[in-house]
Design a protein around this motif. Sequence first.
Motif, PDB file in Angstrom:
ATOM      1  N   ILE A 184       0.855  -1.184   0.000  1.00  0.00           N
ATOM      2  CA  ILE A 184       0.000   0.000   0.000  1.00  0.00           C
ATOM      3  C   ILE A 184       0.897   1.242   0.000  1.00  0.00           C
ATOM      4  O   ILE A 184       1.575   1.523   0.991  1.00  0.00           O
ATOM      5  CB  ILE A 184      -0.946   0.006   1.208  1.00  0.00           C
ATOM      6  CG1 ILE A 184      -1.825  -1.251   1.179  1.00  0.00           C
ATOM      7  CG2 ILE A 184      -1.807   1.260   1.214  1.00  0.00           C
ATOM      8  CD1 ILE A 184      -2.772  -1.378   2.363  1.00  0.00           C
ATOM      9  N   LEU A 208      -0.996  -0.856  -4.398  1.00  0.00           N
ATOM     10  CA  LEU A 208      -2.144   0.044  -4.378  1.00  0.00           C
ATOM     11  C   LEU A 208      -1.689   1.477  -4.162  1.00  0.00           C
ATOM     12  O   LEU A 208      -0.810   1.736  -3.349  1.00  0.00           O
ATOM     13  CB  LEU A 208      -3.117  -0.351  -3.260  1.00  0.00           C
ATOM     14  CG  LEU A 208      -3.617  -1.796  -3.231  1.00  0.00           C
ATOM     15  CD1 LEU A 208      -4.590  -1.975  -2.066  1.00  0.00           C
ATOM     16  CD2 LEU A 208      -4.264  -2.182  -4.545  1.00  0.00           C
ATOM     17  N   ILE A 247      -7.285   3.783  -5.311  1.00  0.00           N
ATOM     18  CA  ILE A 247      -7.826   2.710  -4.477  1.00  0.00           C
ATOM     19  C   ILE A 247      -7.729   3.103  -3.009  1.00  0.00           C
ATOM     20  O   ILE A 247      -6.664   3.498  -2.523  1.00  0.00           O
ATOM     21  CB  ILE A 247      -7.054   1.385  -4.697  1.00  0.00           C
ATOM     22  CG1 ILE A 247      -7.077   0.982  -6.175  1.00  0.00           C
ATOM     23  CG2 ILE A 247      -7.621   0.296  -3.806  1.00  0.00           C
ATOM     24  CD1 ILE A 247      -8.455   0.704  -6.725  1.00  0.00           C
ATOM     25  N   THR A 249      -8.133   1.672   0.803  1.00  0.00           N
ATOM     26  CA  THR A 249      -8.214   0.469   1.631  1.00  0.00           C
ATOM     27  C   THR A 249      -9.145   0.746   2.802  1.00  0.00           C
ATOM     28  O   THR A 249      -8.915   1.665   3.593  1.00  0.00           O
ATOM     29  CB  THR A 249      -6.819   0.075   2.148  1.00  0.00           C
ATOM     30  OG1 THR A 249      -5.930  -0.086   1.035  1.00  0.00           O
ATOM     31  CG2 THR A 249      -6.887  -1.223   2.925  1.00  0.00           C
ATOM     32  N   CYS A 264     -11.439  -3.149  -0.307  1.00  0.00           N
ATOM     33  CA  CYS A 264     -11.081  -1.902  -0.972  1.00  0.00           C
ATOM     34  C   CYS A 264     -12.275  -1.306  -1.719  1.00  0.00           C
ATOM     35  O   CYS A 264     -13.283  -1.974  -1.941  1.00  0.00           O
ATOM     36  CB  CYS A 264      -9.952  -2.150  -1.985  1.00  0.00           C
ATOM     37  SG  CYS A 264      -8.482  -2.925  -1.309  1.00  0.00           S
TER      38      CYS A 264
END
Length: 376
Positions: A184, A208, A247, A249, A264
Motif C-alpha cells: 500500500i 495500491l 484505491i 483500503t 477496498c
Amino acid sequence: MVGINREAVSIREIEKSIAEEAFERGLCEPQPPKTKTGKSVAVVGSGPAGMAAAQQLTRAGHDVTLFEKNEAVGGLLRFGIPDFKLEKTVIDRRLKQMTAEGLTIKTGVKVGTDITVADLRKQFDAVLLTGGSEQPRDLPIPGRELQGIHVAMQFLTQENRRVAGATFSAEETISAKDKHVVVIGGGDTGSDCVGTSNRHGAASVTQLELLPKPPKERADSTPWPLWPQMLRTSTSHDEGCERMWSILTKSFEGEDGQVKRINCVRLKWVEREDGGRPEMVEIPGSEFVLEADLVLLAMGFLHPVHDALIKDLNVDLDPRGNVQVGADFMTSEAGVFAAGDMATGQSLVLKAIDGGRKAAASVDAWLRGGVSVLTN
C-alpha cells in the motif's frame, strides 16, 4: 531539450561513471585537515545528511564524532534501500575515506538513552541532528492489529540485515515467499517492497495507490524545469507487479489472527471550484476484495521520532513535527543544528546530502565566530 517531453539524458549516469572511475584509479584519497581548530562536534545520525556533514566538518579541522543507534553506519542508505539498488560497498568505501581523515564513529549508541543530552552538550561544542524522518504513516483501519501487516521499513531493514549476514528466528522473519503480497503506497519505498517480494518468491504482488494514475508523458501542470508529474515504472515493477490507482483500503480481514483479505473501494477525484486540492469520492458499487497474506504499508513518513533526544534538547518543532531550523540550520537551542529529513521532512537522498553539507558550513562558521572555510 530532450527532458521537456520525454526522458532526459541521464546526468546521473555520467556522474556515477566519473565517480566509479575516480575510485578505481585511486583518485578519491583521504583529505585530512592541515590544521585543527580544537573544537568538537557531535553529529547524531549517520544517514546521507550525517555522513556528508561529518566529512565536511572533519575536513574543516574539527574533532567530529558520528553517532549511530544501529550496528552500522549508513542510515536509510544501508538499512532502507535494497542491495539490488545500492550495493553497500559504496557506503563502506566512503567510510574508509572518512575515518582516514580523522572522523570518530560510534555505532550502537542511541543519544538520549545510552548517552544523555546533558552529557552530549558538555562534551561537544556543537551538535548537529541528522537522524532522519523515521515516524511512518500508519493505516489505522479495522483489522490493523492482524499479524502479517507491517510498515515497509520493518520488512526492508530486516532484508538488508539478512543480506549482510544476520539471521532471524522463524517468529521474527518477515518473508514474502509463496504469499500474496499487497503493498500500500506507490512511491520509491513501495517499489523497493515490490522488488524485494519478488526476490523472496511471492505468489503475487499487488501495489495500491490512493492517488490517480499519472500520465505517461509530462503533465501540463508540471512543465520543464519543474519535477515532472508522470508515470514512473521501476525495474521492480518490470519484474512482476499489478499496479492499481485510485484505491482506498477500507479494512483488513483475517483468520486465526492472520491477515487474509483486504477490503477496498475505487475512487474518483473531483476538482474543486476554488482550485484547491481535489477531493476523493468513493465510487458506489466499486467495492472489491484482494487476497493478502502479507501487507506492507509504504505510505511515507510523518516526521522524526519524538524520542528522548528531541524532547530533552527542547528544540522547537514546525507544524509538521520536524525540527525547526533557521536559514543557518540552527534550531531554537544555541549550538544545536539540524539538517536532512529531520529538518525538512522526508525527501530525496541527494537533498539530504546537500543539506548536510550546507549545515556543516553553518556549524563551521558558528564555531569560528565568522566565515566558514567550507565551500558547498
